[in-house]
Design an enzyme around this catalytic site. Structure first.
Site, mmCIF file in Angstrom:
data_model
loop_
_atom_site.group_PDB
_atom_site.id
_atom_site.type_symbol
_atom_site.label_atom_id
_atom_site.label_comp_id
_atom_site.label_asym_id
_atom_site.label_seq_id
_atom_site.Cartn_x
_atom_site.Cartn_y
_atom_site.Cartn_z
ATOM 1 N N GLN A 157 0.761 -1.291 0.002
ATOM 2 C CA GLN A 157 -0.094 0.023 0.292
ATOM 3 C C GLN A 157 0.782 1.090 -0.081
ATOM 4 O O GLN A 157 0.429 2.053 -0.414
ATOM 5 C CB GLN A 157 -0.980 0.039 1.249
ATOM 6 N N GLU A 158 2.092 1.091 0.543
ATOM 7 C CA GLU A 158 2.755 2.362 0.892
ATOM 8 C C GLU A 158 3.716 2.716 -0.386
ATOM 9 O O GLU A 158 3.664 3.733 -0.904
ATOM 10 C CB GLU A 158 3.639 2.131 1.838
#
Length: 839
Positions: A691-692
């Protein structure tokens, strides 16, 4: 991962001043993906060549049979299908060979030659990629040494890599020399060498030399991806030599082809017409570029030419404003500002209201560029048209930015009274609702959202009445705030409306879930709740609320679901037929892999798209090239674009090869070991990294967050100090091992701050500890799901839900692997417990 377990060994490749550590796995993948049985000769070009003979098998294809999703079960009870039960409409995943035309002996021979070149140049890849990335002296030296140390097509690939880099650096003589070496040493990339050399000759003013290279290009290289560019290149070359008639002739021969609809073709046509003296036709063609392709680089050139020809007056005010509006919509605010201001000063604009609209539009650009101030906007002419409405809206936004509630309310009141159907009132109502939501004044926020929906009930596509594209979101927020204020009857009515009125909106999964919660908790209708939970679970398979719904169904036990005809229109997306059967022997596919070895990344996709049948497997083939060399972020983005429905798809409906690109596991041994040290679940850490950073180890965000786990330099320094790392430099955050080491420590620290609740920790990781403390200080939450839905920042809310979804999919994929290949599945601090709610 290649065999289910990461390989940590690396090979050191050195050429001249360039030294690169290459994962052995990446090198092996690059060779195996050629898809042929070949002896592997690993040549270390920094010293005497050492041959290591090995045989490789054909790249293994998936043989598992995939089936469509089965009807869901709830709890321990198996239910018969009812009207609400649905299964995914999935096409069978195709593992048979894709249909291909019979290949000629010449094509087969070409493919084999390309495959040999691909294998021979495998060690070039890391150096060429480094050269493409930074074009440093060390990178140039490494590729140069490789080229000089090799012969044949491997050397030719290196020389093409050098020529490409020199061309980008505008070192034209060096580019021409390197590409001449490419021609002399091999021919598998001969069309690339010729095309790039012609570009270098043209840009350095050697037009006759360029003409010699390009004339007959299409005949000599009929399968080249550059053939469609030849008409424009040859036309521009003729124009550069003062020969418009040849340019017009070349362009006219291709007027019926797709290339004639591209802006560079139309611009070349306009220039040829202009030089030939046909100013009327030229003006029409320049107009076509300016108006038809407003965001293209050619549009700016067309505008300049129209001004030079004194033809800009032929553009109507409406046409010029449409062009400026297109720039504004594309967030090119500086250019749009210039156009709006020039139009407002044009004597041809006689209508005062029109001039006011232009002035206010220019002021809106100032606001977007954060250089507007209240006195400036207030001094704009006020009228009772859209300019007056937009002026008030901008004043309201400035008041909101200052925290001036009194003026914000006064501006909205004026909009309501003077412009009750203006879209700028809708903008003001939505913005005001958001302001009060962030201030935790839920009644005021709900009032603004409700008013927006009452005045503008529909989205604007296909409607003539009052409308706003904010309607679904505003309706949902009003419903959710009623729920948070424990006005459950009102909330239930609004949830029902959300499902009925906006069935395609992104808010529908939330509306169905929370309507089910009211059925379960307030209205005591467990059968109805079960029906709604099943729809969530079956339709939005890997959404955050699918996990929550599964947990709620378990609570309900074997309650048979009731009929829910009101949900009949809620259906899973139809999943198209997908194949992982890439024709590895197609010349364009093999050449795309060879281009990756040479660092010519921008040509990989066009090369694959030129292959027969690539509309079926092209995105996967492109992503597989990036993935096979460890470029997981690039591969993932390709697959996300190609499969926007993947979060709703059963694992069985998409080939596992696709899933492993969408949810890769690089650096797994490091993730696993550092997670164990910090009492974390490695799946959770991998989910956060996805996600990052999408597993891009070198990314630096606009917020100055670095590396895989997106650590701020100050956070990295703090964690390094606690870990005893001396002389820490923030550039070390781009080292995957160090980033994961410090990032897992930071995640553990954040979890400890928030009672080991992953959702709180994820929210803090994204938005900061203080904001999470502030959000928790509001009205009490009756479960973690309620907190997550109440996160006021859309980015943070979707971030938290995304990590939970990622973890769910990683676990599902692990369950589909043979036991011998599955990563460890520790469950420490796992978000799988999130559905149990808060203690």
């Amino acid at each position: 991962m290649f065999d289910g377990k990461p390989i940590n060994r690396t090979l050191t490749l050195q050429s001249g001043a360039l030294r690169i550590e290459v994962p052995e796995l990446s090198l092996m993948r690059s060779i195996l993906s050629a898809g042929c049985c070949l002896a592997l000769v690993l040549v270390f070009f920094s010293g005497p060549a050492q041959a290591v003979q090995a045989t490789t098998a054909q790249q293994e294809k998936h043989t598992t049979t995939h089936h469509t999703a089965q009807t869901s079960k709830s709890g321990s009870g198996t239910h018969k299908p009812t009207t609400h039960t649905r299964s995914h409409q999935t096409a069978h995943v195709r593992h048979a060979h894709t249909r291909r035309s019979r290949r000629t002996a010449k094509s087969i021979a070409r493919s084999r030659k390309l495959q040999r070149a691909f294998v021979a140049s495998s060690q070039l890849r890391p150096m060429a990629q480094q050269l493409a990335q930074d074009r440093s002296p060390a990178a140039y030296g490494g590729v140069t040494h490789y080229a000089q140390s090799h012969t044949g097509d491997a050397a030719a690939a290196a020389y093409v890599s050098l020529g490409h880099a020199y061309l980008l650096d505008r070192r034209f003589p060096d580019a021409i020399a390197a590409l001449a070496h490419a021609d002399a040493t091999g021919d598998v990339l001969d069309d690339y060498a010729t095309y790039l050399k012609a570009q270098a000759e043209m840009q350095s003013g050697q037009l006759p030399a360029a003409e010699m290279l390009l004339n007959g290009f299409a005949t000599k290289y009929p399968d080249s991806v550059f053939v469609p560019q030849m008409p424009v290149l040859l036309a521009n070359l003729a124009l550069s030599q003062g020969d418009p008639q040849t340019a017009l002739h070349v362009l006219s021969e291709h007027a019926a082809e797709p290339v004639a609809k591209k802006p560079d073709y139309v611009l070349a046509l306009a220039r040829a017409q202009q030089i030939a003296g046909d100013t009327g036709a030229a003006a029409r063609s320049f107009r076509r570029v300016f108006l038809g392709y407003p965001l293209s680089p050619e549009a700016a050139q067309a505008k300049t030419q129209l001004q030079t020809m004194d033809e800009s007056a032929s553009l109507t005010v409406a046409e010029r404003q449409n062009h400026a509006d297109a720039l504004y919509a594309a967030a090119r605010y500086n250019e749009a500002y210039d156009d709006y201001r020039a139009l407002a000063a044009d004597p041809g604009v006689q209508d005062p209201e029109q001039r006011n609209r232009l002035l206010v539009a220019a002021a809106a650009c100032d606001y977007k560029l954060k250089r507007a101030y209240r006195q400036q906007i207030a001094s704009l002419p006020d009228d009772n048209g859209e300019a007056g409405a937009r002026r008030l809206y901008l004043l309201m936004e400035l008041a909101r930015d200052r925290g001036d509630v009194t003026e914000q309310q006064a501006d909205v009141t004026q909009l309501e009274q003077r412009f009750p159907q203006s879209p700028w009132l809708a903008e003001a109502l939505y913005s005001s609702g958001n302001m009060y939501l962030l201030r935790k004044d839920f009644p005021s926020a709900a009032a603004y959202y409700t008013e927006l929906v009452q005045r503008f009930p529909t989205i604007c596509k296909g409607t003539d009445g009052p409308c706003s594209d904010y309607a679904p979101s505003a309706h949902w927020r009003a419903a959710w705030l009623d729920y948070r204020l424990e006005k459950y009857s009102d909330a239930a009515k609004l949830f029902d409306e959300q499902i009925a009125h906006y069935p395609g909106g992104k808010e529908v999964p939330s509306a169905i879930y929370w309507r089910a919660r009211i059925y379960q908790d307030q209205e005591r209708e467990p059968a109805k709740a079960a029906a709604y939970y099943l729809v969530i679970k079956d339709t939005y398979l890997h959404y955050y609320y699918a996990q929550q719904a599964s947990a709620r169904l378990a609570e309900l036990g074997g309650v048979p679901p009731a009929e829910a005809p009101e949900l009949e229109s809620i259906r899973p997306p139809t999943i198209p037929a997908l194949t992982d059967d890439v024709p590895e022997d197609d010349p364009h596919v093999v050449r795309a892999k060879l281009l990756a070895n040479a660092g010519l990344n921008e040509y990989i996709a066009p090369e694959i798209q030129a292959a027969e049948g690539s509309e079926e497997w092209g995105a996967f083939a492109e992503a597989e090239i990036y993935h096979s060399y460890g470029e997981d972020a690039k591969a993932m983005r390709v697959m996300k674009r190609a499969l926007p429905f993947y979060t709703s798809a059963p694992i069985e409906a998409i080939p596992l090869a696709y899933w492993h690109i969408l949810f890769p596991e690089p650096y797994w041994s490091t993730i696993e070991s550092e997670s164990a040290k910090n009492d974390l679940d490695p799946f959770m850490v991998a989910s956060l990294i996805r996600q990052e950073s999408e597993f891009n180890p070198t990314v630096v965000s606009y917020a100055n967050a670095w590396g895989l786990m997106q650590l701020l330099p100050r956070v990295g320094a703090e964690m390094a100090r606690k870990d005893g790392i001396h002389h820490f430099d923030h550039n070390e955050l781009l080292n995957p091992s160090i980033n994961i080491r410090l990032g897992t420590q930071y995640l553990r620290q954040t979890l400890n701050k928030f009672d080991n609740k992953p959702e709180y920790a994820f929210a803090a990781y994204n938005a900061g500890d203080d904001r999470v403390v502030d959000w928790r200080s509001g009205a009490p939450f009756h479960g973690m799901d309620e907190f997550v839905e109440s996160i006021p920042f859309t980015e943070t809310r979707e971030y938290v839900q995304g990590i939970v979804r990622n973890e769910m999919i990683y676990r599902d994929l692990a369950a589909h692997r043979p036991a011998s290949k599955a990563p460890s599945t520790a469950t420490k601090a796992s978000t799988a417990d999130a559905a149990k709610g808060m203690e």
